[in-house]
Design an enzyme around this catalytic site. Structure first.
Site, PDB file in Angstrom:
ATOM      1  N   LEU A 125      31.413  10.792 -34.842  1.00 33.68           N
ATOM      2  CA  LEU A 125      30.644   9.433 -34.385  1.00 33.68           C
ATOM      3  C   LEU A 125      29.428   9.109 -34.388  1.00 33.68           C
ATOM      4  CD1 LEU A 125      32.590   6.684 -34.079  1.00 33.68           C
ATOM      5  CD2 LEU A 125      31.535   7.223 -31.397  1.00 33.68           C
ATOM      6  N   GLY A 131      25.593   4.374 -31.649  1.00 32.01           N
ATOM      7  CA  GLY A 131      26.561   4.880 -30.306  1.00 32.01           C
ATOM      8  C   GLY A 131      27.048   3.933 -30.199  1.00 32.01           C
ATOM      9  N   GLN A 336      15.701  19.760  -3.879  1.00 27.85           N
ATOM     10  CA  GLN A 336      14.719  19.512  -2.697  1.00 27.85           C
ATOM     11  C   GLN A 336      14.946  20.133  -1.930  1.00 27.85           C
ATOM     12  OE1 GLN A 336      12.922  16.927  -3.017  1.00 27.85           O
ATOM     13  NE2 GLN A 336      12.446  16.828  -0.740  1.00 27.85           N
ATOM     14  N   ILE A 337      16.350  20.328  -1.306  1.00 25.78           N
ATOM     15  CA  ILE A 337      16.800  21.695  -0.026  1.00 25.78           C
ATOM     16  C   ILE A 337      16.113  22.867  -0.145  1.00 25.78           C
ATOM     17  CG2 ILE A 337      18.139  23.265   1.126  1.00 25.78           C
ATOM     18  CD1 ILE A 337      20.105  20.353   0.718  1.00 25.78           C
ATOM     19  N   GLY A 339      13.336  23.463  -2.452  1.00 21.85           N
ATOM     20  CA  GLY A 339      11.925  23.633  -2.021  1.00 21.85           C
ATOM     21  C   GLY A 339      11.108  23.880  -3.419  1.00 21.85           C
ATOM     22  N   GLY A 340      10.209  24.513  -3.542  1.00 22.75           N
ATOM     23  CA  GLY A 340       9.698  25.342  -4.455  1.00 22.75           C
ATOM     24  C   GLY A 340       9.990  25.889  -5.818  1.00 22.75           C
ATOM     25  N   GLU A 363      29.712  10.781 -24.251  1.00 25.66           N
ATOM     26  CA  GLU A 363      31.303   9.885 -23.467  1.00 25.66           C
ATOM     27  C   GLU A 363      30.234   8.176 -23.610  1.00 25.66           C
ATOM     28  OE1 GLU A 363      33.999  11.834 -24.897  1.00 25.66           O
ATOM     29  OE2 GLU A 363      32.698  13.137 -25.216  1.00 25.66           O
TER      30      GLU A 363
END
Length: 380
Positions: A125, A131, A336-337, A339-340, A363
């Site tokens: 498509l 689009g 984020q939890i 961390g690095g 979609e």
């Protein structure tokens, strides 16, 4: 109201989950790195009959209900998002319109090999200038009496690189917009079809996203799918179902990100205690879980609606909107939890963070989903 999966659905969920965690998840990092899936993954989908899961046995399908198919996509995506979208695009975007709009001869010739996994399906498509705005398609077909003649180009075609079977959309007159579109069944090995490239992407890197040139493609008259000028209707109905499968993909990504966050919070210690003991981390995990479960309920409702033959356009748009946002939120918070470490390519959550982003785009973007949802408020 019964919110419980039935016995058959639980069996599908458990079977696919066991296989995906044991066989597909260990291959996901390498697939992402190599930009292709291990052929073993395709064989596993064949062994479980997943290529034709949502279709009847009369065409070689497995005869599962639609929700079972959605559960399978979710579990595959939990292990590997590229594998999840492989099945989603194949089934929802290619098999579904052929099954729904195709003739018996088209189903025998094209649908049966698709449901057996002998061919992998795609949906042609999107173009450089079209689009979300489907009526802007530039790929043109001419009716030459005993055949159609097609010229144009397509891009961002999921599964295109497998050179299997595609549902192609083209216009007889671009000035007609949505009203001039027709759909065709296309073998991607046809003379005149050229694979230009497989895109290198931010995420779902093991999924082929391809660009094609269509230069004088001669299609017999029996390749027309549905009726002349019915292309817009076919595209919209197909995308309604496709959005549910992408919502399922998003759920799988989000669940994987949540699982990693819970495990890391349990094992990682800072300031003399596990991360799970910090209220700030608990709040993150609680919100991740709540958003994901709300999106899951909406996605299962949409799948139930489509499977039962009920109107599902608005439900599928809400499912896709909520699930894609939940996946991105969960991936972001999980990173984020971590961390690095989460920012390192060594950590699985880094891949999930990249994979999640596309679910708000393909979609139909989140903005398009909101338009669909709003329009549904004013119908009737």
């Amino acid at each position: 109201m019964d919110f419980m999966l039935n016995e058959d659905q639980r069996l599908v969920q458990a079977t696919v989950r066991e296989m995906a965690l044991a066989e597909i998840a260990p291959r996901a990092k390498e697939a992402d790195r190599n930009h292709r899936l291990d052929p073993k993954v395709l064989s596993l989908l064949t062994e479980l009959g997943l290529w034709g899961g949502a279709y009847g046995e009369e065409w070689g399908g497995s005869g599962l209900d639609y929700l079972s198919y959605i559960l399978a996509v979710e579990e595959l995506s939990r292990a590997c998002a590229s594998t999840g979208v492989l099945l989603a695009a194949h089934s929802s975007l290619c098999c579904d319109p052929i099954h729904h709009f195709g003739t018996a001869a088209q189903k025998e010739r094209f649908l049966r090999p698709l449901l057996a996994g002998e061919k992998i399906g795609c949906f042609l498509l999107t173009e450089a200038g079209a689009g979300s705005d489907v009526g802007a398609l530039g790929t043109k077909f001419e009716d030459r009496g005993d055949h159609y003649w097609v010229n144009g180009s397509k891009q961002f075609i999921t599964n295109g690189g497998y050179l299997g079977t595609g549902v192609l959309f083209a216009t007889r007159d671009k000035t007609l917009g949505n009203h001039g579109l027709s759909a065709f069944v296309l073998d991607l090995t046809e003379p005149g079809v050229s694979l230009l490239k497989n895109e290198e992407k931010l995420g779902i890197r093991a999924s082929y996203t391809s660009a094609f040139a269509l230069d004088g493609v001669k299609l017999p008259k029996d390749r027309l799918l549905g009726q002349p000028d019915q292309g817009f209707k076919i595209a919209m109905e197909t995308l309604n179902g496709g959005r549910i499968s992408i919502a399922a993909q998003a759920l799988g990504i989000g669940q994987a990100a949540l699982d990693l966050a819970v495990n890391y919070a349990r094992d990682r210690k800072q300031f003399g205690q596990a991360l799970q003991e910090f209220q700030g981390i608990q709040f993150k995990l609680a919100e991740m879980t709540s958003r994901l479960e709300a999106a899951r309920l909406m996605t299962y409702k949409a799948a139930w609606s489509k499977g039962g033959g009920h109107p599902s356009a608005q439900a599928s748009a809400m499912a896709k909107l909520l699930a894609s946002e939940a996946a991105n939120f969960c991936a972001d918070q999980s990173l984020q939890i971590h961390g690095g470490y989460g920012y390192s390519a060594e950590c699985e959550v880094e891949r999930l963070y990249r994979d999640a982003r596309i679910t708000e785009i393909y979609e139909g973007t989140s903005e398009i989903q909101k338009i669909v949802i709003a329009k549904g408020l004013f119908k009737g």
